[in-house]
Structure formats: C-alpha cells, structure tokens
Motif scaffolding. Sequence first.
Motif, short mmCIF file in Angstrom:
data_model
loop_
_atom_site.label_atom_id
_atom_site.label_comp_id
_atom_site.label_asym_id
_atom_site.label_seq_id
_atom_site.Cartn_x
_atom_site.Cartn_y
_atom_site.Cartn_z
N TYR A 443 0.72 -1.17 -0.03
CA TYR A 443 0.05 0.23 0.08
C TYR A 443 0.93 1.14 -0.07
O TYR A 443 0.27 2.47 0.12
CB TYR A 443 -0.83 0.09 1.33
CG TYR A 443 -1.99 -1.10 1.32
CD1 TYR A 443 -3.24 -0.97 0.44
CD2 TYR A 443 -1.76 -2.33 2.01
CE1 TYR A 443 -4.12 -1.63 0.56
CE2 TYR A 443 -2.79 -3.28 1.71
CZ TYR A 443 -3.87 -3.02 1.17
OH TYR A 443 -4.92 -4.03 1.25
N SER A 445 2.40 2.66 2.46
CA SER A 445 1.94 3.35 3.49
C SER A 445 2.61 3.01 4.75
O SER A 445 3.39 2.00 5.03
CB SER A 445 0.35 3.00 3.88
OG SER A 445 -0.10 3.63 5.08
N ARG A 446 2.74 4.10 5.82
CA ARG A 446 3.26 3.64 7.04
C ARG A 446 2.15 2.98 8.12
O ARG A 446 1.01 2.83 7.36
CB ARG A 446 3.37 5.01 7.76
CG ARG A 446 4.85 6.18 7.06
CD ARG A 446 4.49 7.38 7.84
NE ARG A 446 3.47 7.90 7.32
CZ ARG A 446 3.21 9.28 7.49
NH1 ARG A 446 3.92 9.99 8.70
NH2 ARG A 446 1.98 9.88 7.48
#
Length: 754
Positions: A443, A445-446
Amino acid sequence: MKPRYYPHVVGAAILFADLLHAQTFSGQAPPPNTANALWYRSPGSDWVTDALPIGNGYQASMVFGGVAADRIQLNEESLWAGGPFEDPLYSGNNDVLANKQKHIDGIAALRNIIAQSEYKSTSANQSGTLWGSYRTLGELYINLTAPTSVINYRRELNMDEGVAHTSWQNPDLSIVTKDYFCSYPDHVCVFSLTTNATKGASFNFSFQTPQTDPVVAISCANNVITFRGQAETGGMQFEAQARVITEGGSASCQGGTIQVTGAKQGYLILAAGTNYNQSNGNAAANYSFKGADPHAKVSATLAAAAANPYSTLYKTHTNDYKKLYSAFTLNWDQESSSIPTDEAMVNYRITPNDPYVEWLTFNLGRYMLISSSRPGTLPANLQGKWAEGLQAPWSGDYHPNINLQMNYWAAQTTGLGETTLAVWDYIELNWMPRGAETANIHYNSRGFIAHEEQNIFGSTVYTAFHFYFIFFLSQIWENFQNTRKAFTASGDTDQNFLQELKTISSKTDRGTKVGSWGQLQEWKRDFDDPNELHRHLSHLIGLYPVSGYTISSVYTEYLDAAKVSLIHRGPGISDSDTGWAKVWRSACWATLGNASYAQYEIQLAIQRSFTNNLFDSYSGFQPFQIDANLGYPSAVLQMLFQDPDTVVDGRKSAFFKLLPAWPSSWGVKGSVTGLRGRGGYGLDFSWANGELTTAVIYADKAPKVRQVQIQTAAYKGAIVTVTSSGKKISGVTQSGNIVSFSAVLGESYTLSLK
C-alpha cells in the motif's frame, strides 16, 4: 467462505462408539446441585453435538463421559501445521520489496476504477500459501473394567466451578465419579476417577493420535506417559506429558499406557507445549516464531503441578475460575429444569421460548471465553481452543471481519476484561511486525495493516476480502478515549505527526450515506440490492458493535437507514443459516430499542444453530464455530444495558441506558451485578414487572468527578432519590426518563424510586 473439512480419528472413534453402544443405562439420575450446568443421562458420542468443553487458554479438552471407554479429545493452543515451521522462507504471504512499485501501480489502478464507478472483479487479491491449520494434540482414553449396565448415570458441565463431572452407580451399588478440569494457574489439565467400591477400581490411561506421518512417539516410564512429535516433517515440535497418581492401589506402565489397579482414586495430570513463541514473530528473529524445544518446560510444569495433592489442584483451579466468572451475575425469570439439556433442546426446537435454556446459553458464552482466552495465551480462535482432527474448519484461524471481534464483544461489560489481553498481545506480536511490511510493500503506507483472515504466523497480506480492523481500533479508542490521549500515553513527542493526523482525519469521508431506497449504503456507490440476504452486516458496524461512532441518536437519519438495511437483510437464515449472523442481528435490533426482534433473533439462533451441548454450528449442525457462543452474551447485554460513546455524541457525561430493549418474557423479575460501563463505572441493578426498581453505580475506576446520566422507562414521571453512604446527595436533576448527578471517584450511588 466454505469450511475445510477434516479427517477423524477413525479407529478410536469406532472403538469408542462400539463400547458406548454396548452399555445400557437405567434409573433417572437427578439434576445437578446447581442450575447453572449442562447435564445429560447418557455419554456423548458426537464431538460437535455432545461432548463438553474444558480449558485454561493454554490447553483444551472435549469430554465425552464414557463408562467402559471415556474419550477425551485434547488440544494445545499453539499446535499448528504450516508457516515458517513448514518452510523457513515463509514470508507471511508478503511480496518482496522489489515488487513494491507493482503494487503501488495496482492500487492506483483500482482506485481509478472505483472513482469512475466501473466496478468489476479483479484478481489483484490472493490467498496465501503455507497457511497451515490448528489441529488436535491427540486423544486420551480412560478404559475401565465396568459392568454392561449402570444406574443413575449423569454427566455435567458445572459452570459455577468450571469443572465437568461424570457419575454412575454400579449394580453392586458402588459409585464411580470422574472430574475433569483444566487449571490456568497450574497450566495443566486434570482427569480423575474415584470410587467407593471396597476393592477400589482398575482402569488404564492411554493416548491415541490420528497422525500417522511423521510418527508420534508414545512412551511410558515412572508412571509418566510422554507423547512427542512434529506437526509435519521438520515442522512444529509438540510434547505432552501425563503423570498418574493414585490413592490406594497401584499404578504401573504397560507399554504406552498406565494401568491402575485397586485404587480408590486415580488421577492424571497433563502438561503440554510446543516450540512456538509468538515473541519471535519479528524481523530480529527472522519471523521464525520459534522458541525452545518444549521438553524442559513441559517437564517442569508437570513436576510443579504433581507436587500438589489433588484437593489443592482442584481448589486452585476453582478459586481462579470463580474469581473471574463470579465477578458478574445475571438472573432473570429462568427456572431450573428437571430434564437434561439435550431433552430441553429437543423441546426448544419445537417451541423456541425457554428462559432457562436462554440463560444457560448466556452463561456458557462467558464460561467458554474464560476457558479459551487468558493473559499470556493466544486469543480464542474460530473454535475457541477446541478442534478435532488434523485440519480444523477454516484452519481454526482468526477472522477479524466478524468472528474474532465477536468473541470479545461481551468481555469488558461482563467483567472479563483480562481475557482481552490475549488479543492485544496477538495484535502487537503477530500482526504489527509483518503488517508493517504489508502496509509498506502493498500500500506504500506507514503503520501496519491486517486483513480478513489471519493465522498465528503473522500472515497479514490481503486475501480476497477487505481490511477489517475497525472494531479493534475502536477498542483502542475506548482504552484511550481519543487520539490526543493515545498520543500522550504512547510517549510520542512528534507534534508534526499529530498535526498531520488531525488534518487527514478532518478530511476523511465519514463513510455513512443513505441510499436510494432509504438504506444505509454498504458501498461507497449506491448500488445495494434490496433483496440481498447476506449473512454479514458490515455496513452496520456503526450501529453495533461500534455503537455511537457513526450511527447514534444524534444522527437519526442514519438510525432510520440502518433499520431499513436490517429489515432487508432478513433474519439470517438464507445465507448459510449461521448462528453468528442471527446473534449480530439481535444486537442491532436491541440497539434500535426493538426488544421483540432482538429476542426473536437469539431464540432463532438457539433453535436453528445450537446443538445439544449448546455449541454454535455454522450450518446444519456442522461444523462447530464459537463466535455465536461468545457473541450471544453481548446480544443479551445490549437488550439489558447500553452505554453509547459519550465523546462522539458530544456529551461530557457517562450515559447509561438500563433495560432499553428487555423482552417482556424476561421482565417479571431479575437482577444483574458486576456489570461494567464506559468510563470506569460498575453497575448493579434489579427490576420487577419489566421496570427498574433499584440501581447502584460504583465510580471505582472513573474520573475524579464526572456527570452521570441514567436513562430508563421507570424514571419517567417518578421521583428518584440518589444516596451515597446512606445520605441523600444534592445536585440531582431529572428530565423525563433521565436522572443526572455528579459522581466522585471511589464513591457508590444508589438510585431508588419513590
């Protein structure tokens, strides 16, 4: 999702059935001494519908209560096939970092499709490999030289003590009694046979396993049976050790069994373990989840338990169990039954309206949660900790979309908050390390992410289903009340991150929309089918269990839309006829204040989905699935008590609704003690003729001073007095059916009607 069926212990099961059918039973055993028990006048034969569960979170057993041959099916909570034990290169089904851009592009393409309303199927999602499965440890048999006919046979599960019992009388009038329990403090299960026969009893203990490859080694020395093997070649190691101790008579090893001769009592203490270690599911440990060989720990656990006499083992277990179980009580118009539970269930399937069966089912849910989830253990899985064979249905894994969360819906409110610690450990140690990789690679993402199906090996990558972590995030919110408090409590000092979070949150789509036929939309676009009868109610999570966040009394248009959706989804029969679908619907109807529909759904669940041992079944009594058992108490509680979130609705008070959807057939009289409400409050209250009579509020874990509001129908038009330490307090206000007052930390308050 369809169940994956599993092989049975064929030879042992046939032998057990033959011995069972050779026995005859006469007399009418009386009911147990407690009404809070499942009980029967014949042994069990079927695992799903008859056997009785015991457990301590670490171990679990299914007890059949046979006379000549007593089958006890065994589980150890971490015994799985698959994962890094099967293949050290197991990646949790994450892709390699080098392919990250491919996933970034794929997600962007999917988002573009959604934005253009061009919905179509996609093969972007995938199921994992080396998933593995929860599985049986094996089976213990207690083989007894017994007459072909016995008198006044009874087996029971005593939920006041957390102990199963079997007893009967022989033709010579001697009595045989068996006790079965699993002790959390001692980390063992104990199985005892006692007789008052002059010459004692002769019997043996033996182990069997359905596993043929690799071979399980069974040996016996010094009255200890050792049962050791691997889940698959090179896979997870497991070991069980069982020591037999007698009172009178003697015990000796004979091959792989222990023979007891002429004993007044013989009992077996079972310790078990594997080389699984959840703390090693991180990059530092190469995501191995591997710990030490279980032999040393199992040996030490068994030695420590065996150093205590039977009476101490029994008392240690019952005291520990009662500390949790007895912290909460709920009674309504149930009357104890003089007929066994299986007969009561036959009657219930004809006429689904028996307050006693409904009360027992509530209590069994709390009993099973205590028995399958304790601090230091894994959470309760799809079957709690009880699974037969080498391949459990759905692998006995974890489904956050409904099953795992439903297991814990009632935990906090019924005084079982400590059982949830297993979930938080699981999220931190199992999901977060691999989930951070999933978020990054898949994703860009974090943070971390986990999807719809999880094993115990950190498999967080996407399957064919969406991400379902909302309920658990809401529970984190409950613990900290809001993001600012969570930020402070974490010790984080990154104010830029906090500001970024606030900015993103302010732009986030609320996710609640009313569709073209008045429904609460399930999807971002309005294409819901009004004839859809799917078992899931994912779009109603804001109604229940996350009550108040997106659907509450403040947002009446969403409440009305949720009701429309609930009506159109039907009673939960058409799609798989699952017990959990009906229990969820019951809780939703209770949230809407509809007592009749709420009660109808749980009665329908018992009638159609619960077996003679009150196990919930997925469809047609096969296979067992625990979520409705553990979710059932939450549906009943939602009829009894509601505490919608006070932050979301803009209140600064604790707000408790008492008897908001209590069925009239349960309403003549009743009481609850030890109930826990949002904000750190305890509540006891009682009712008569369907209306509240007295209530006591305990501000034992609350803020220093906070306004408390109590809403119930009985307060409308009545005079309510509030006292603390026997004195009437000032500052009490009353508006319609709501009474308000300030509660001080450490004080208790009694509300009485005049």
